[in-house]
Design an enzyme around this catalytic site. Structure first.
Site, mmCIF file in Angstrom:
data_model
loop_
_atom_site.group_PDB
_atom_site.id
_atom_site.type_symbol
_atom_site.label_atom_id
_atom_site.label_comp_id
_atom_site.label_asym_id
_atom_site.label_seq_id
_atom_site.Cartn_x
_atom_site.Cartn_y
_atom_site.Cartn_z
ATOM 1 N N CYS A 15 8.911 -3.374 -15.643
ATOM 2 C CA CYS A 15 10.312 -2.991 -15.423
ATOM 3 C C CYS A 15 11.202 -3.336 -16.619
ATOM 4 O O CYS A 15 11.577 -2.470 -17.391
ATOM 5 C CB CYS A 15 10.846 -3.670 -14.159
ATOM 6 S SG CYS A 15 10.139 -3.039 -12.639
ATOM 7 N N ASP A 30 -2.804 6.955 -1.845
ATOM 8 C CA ASP A 30 -3.051 6.477 -3.206
ATOM 9 C C ASP A 30 -4.329 7.152 -3.705
ATOM 10 O O ASP A 30 -5.282 7.338 -2.936
ATOM 11 C CB ASP A 30 -3.203 4.955 -3.232
ATOM 12 C CG ASP A 30 -3.008 4.371 -4.621
ATOM 13 O OD1 ASP A 30 -1.981 3.712 -4.856
ATOM 14 O OD2 ASP A 30 -3.892 4.578 -5.482
ATOM 15 N N VAL A 64 5.409 -1.448 -5.353
ATOM 16 C CA VAL A 64 6.577 -0.823 -4.738
ATOM 17 C C VAL A 64 6.190 -0.077 -3.469
ATOM 18 O O VAL A 64 6.764 -0.278 -2.398
ATOM 19 C CB VAL A 64 7.260 0.147 -5.728
ATOM 20 C CG1 VAL A 64 8.391 0.905 -5.041
ATOM 21 C CG2 VAL A 64 7.782 -0.614 -6.934
#
Length: 429
Positions: free
Chosen positions: A261, A35, A17
């Site tokens: 998801c 990150d 994402v």
């Protein structure tokens, strides 16, 4: 309102994402892509994306993007976007650890007038009731007064090169009308498909979680139909093709429901519902059906082996595919291990091959060793579990790996329906 050209974007989390989001903004506005995984940062700086979502040219094309694992770089940003995973634990309970950690990372760098937008899938209330207080504590500021919260649910579909970040309508929300306008303007600067302003953060959070819940339930219906049609001796794909000729028939298909998801997000909604004293029967029923598909496939394989008089403990079974969906390297929440585990209950040690999954990750996560395809010879049964292009481009190669009179199980109905050679029996979900 802060002029758009004065915004400096920070994207927290550079996975499936966050990376496309960071690249999109990095072509337009000064952007920090952050990150915590130094290995991930090093690979991206070399132009390599292990998720295969972006190319080296796209990475070098975002000239205003700086990629880093140093949180100090977040200090002069004005607009923070959180795109970290929201998994579930072994008891199917929401794990907000990554969001909490991201909030703790951002907090010390917040300044008056900043915006923090969360994109991760959550149940309604997490942004304001869980993340907001953490940001307040770490920053010494007050959300809704000194800085503002927003929520804009991600809609990235791994492996989909058509529905990209810029081409998908973006739902946005903000803590105040002014914050909403600012969030909408920032996203609209890069999302060509436009933005939809939700009336509240909770509405936007709810919209995201039901998108995948709806899909989960539709697939659950297809899976239940497949179980019924199997007992009737008719092919589910044939039934769906016929029914699909009606203009308003929804075209879903049966299969394994894994990934980060669809197989996860419904639990965020059901957990919150149960906390509020409501038992969500339909949603949980769909989850049970989908979670049982892996064991059902294994049991079907056992039945076919038994019908061909193959001793189960001596059966040579190969499984093609381990990632959660075709043509992506993502192994998260794969349901193939469910098939492997169920076969093991019958004394069958199945081999697993995947051309895209990371062997190290496969072993660390599932204790599954990815077997070279060359060892898939004279199989008693072959399960086409993931319809990678490498597999389905040459169906004959799959049959060549199976002995005469053996079995092929096609979970996604990806193989041609023509009669297989050499007495091989083909079954599809």
């Amino acid at each position: 309102m802060r002029p758009l050209e004065q915004e400096k974007i920070a994207v927290i989390g550079l996975g499936y994402v966050g990376l496309p989001v960071a690249l999109s903004f990095g072509r337009k506005l000064p952007t920090i892509g952050f990150d915590i995984r130094q290995r991930r940062i090093d690979e991206l700086k070399k132009g390599h994306d292990e998720t295969m979502e972006v190319t080296g040219d796209q990475l070098t094309g975002a000239t205003k993007l700086e990629i880093t694992a140093d949180p100090a770089k977040l200090g002069d940003c004005t607009f923070y976007i959180v795109a970290v995973p929201t998994p579930i634990d072994s008891n199917n309970r929401p794990d907000l650890g990554p969001m909490i950690s991201a909030s703790k990372t951002i907090g010390p760098h917040l300044k008056k007038g900043d915006i923090v937008v969360y994109e991760s899938t959550v149940y309604p209330g997490v942004t304001e009731e869980v993340c907001g207080p953490i940001l307040d504590e770490k920053s010494g500021l007050k959300n809704g007064v000194d800085y503002f919260l927003g929520y804009s649910p991600e809609r990235i579909n791994p492996g989909d090169k058509e529905h990209t970040f810029e081409k998908i309508m973006k739902v946005v929300s903000g803590q105040t009308p002014e914050a909403l306008d600012r969030v909408a303007r920032v996203y609209a600067s890069v999302v060509t498909a436009g933005v939809h302003k939700a009336p509240s953060i909770k509405v936007a959070e709810a919209a995201k979680v039901i998108e995948n819940t709806q899909r989960d339930l539709n697939i659950a219906l297809m899976n239940e139909l497949a179980l019924i049609f199997d007992r009737m001796g008719i092919r589910t794909a044939d039934v769906l093709e016929a029914a699909g000729t009606k203009w308003n028939f929804l075209k879903f298909s049966p299969g394994l429901v894994g990934g980060h998801c669809i197989g996860v997000d419904p639990y965020y909604l059901t957990t919150k519902a149960q906390e509020l004293g409501y038992l969500p029967e339909v949603i949980l029923a769909g989850r049970r059906i989908n979670n049982n598909v892996g064991p059902f496939i294994a049991q079907k394989c056992v039945k076919m082996l038994t019908q061909q008089d193959t001793p189960l403990k001596k059966a040579k079974v190969g499984i093609l595919g381990l990632t959660f969906k075709e043509n992506v390297p993502d192994l998260r929440n794969s349901k193939i291990p469910d098939i492997v585990a169920e076969l093991a209950q019958y004394g069958i040690e199945a081999m697993v091959h995947d051309p895209m999954g990371d062997p190290r990750e496969a072993f660390e996560e599932y204790k599954i060793e990815i077997t070279p395809i060359e060892k898939f010879q004279q199989l008693d049964a072959c399960i086409l579990a993931v319809a990678h292009a490498e597999y389905i481009k040459n169906p004959a190669a799959i049959y060549e790996r199976v002995k005469d009179g053996g079995a092929v199980i096609d979970i996604k109905s990806a193989l041609p329906v023509a009669k297989p050679p050499r007495g091989i029996r083909l079954w599809s979900l």
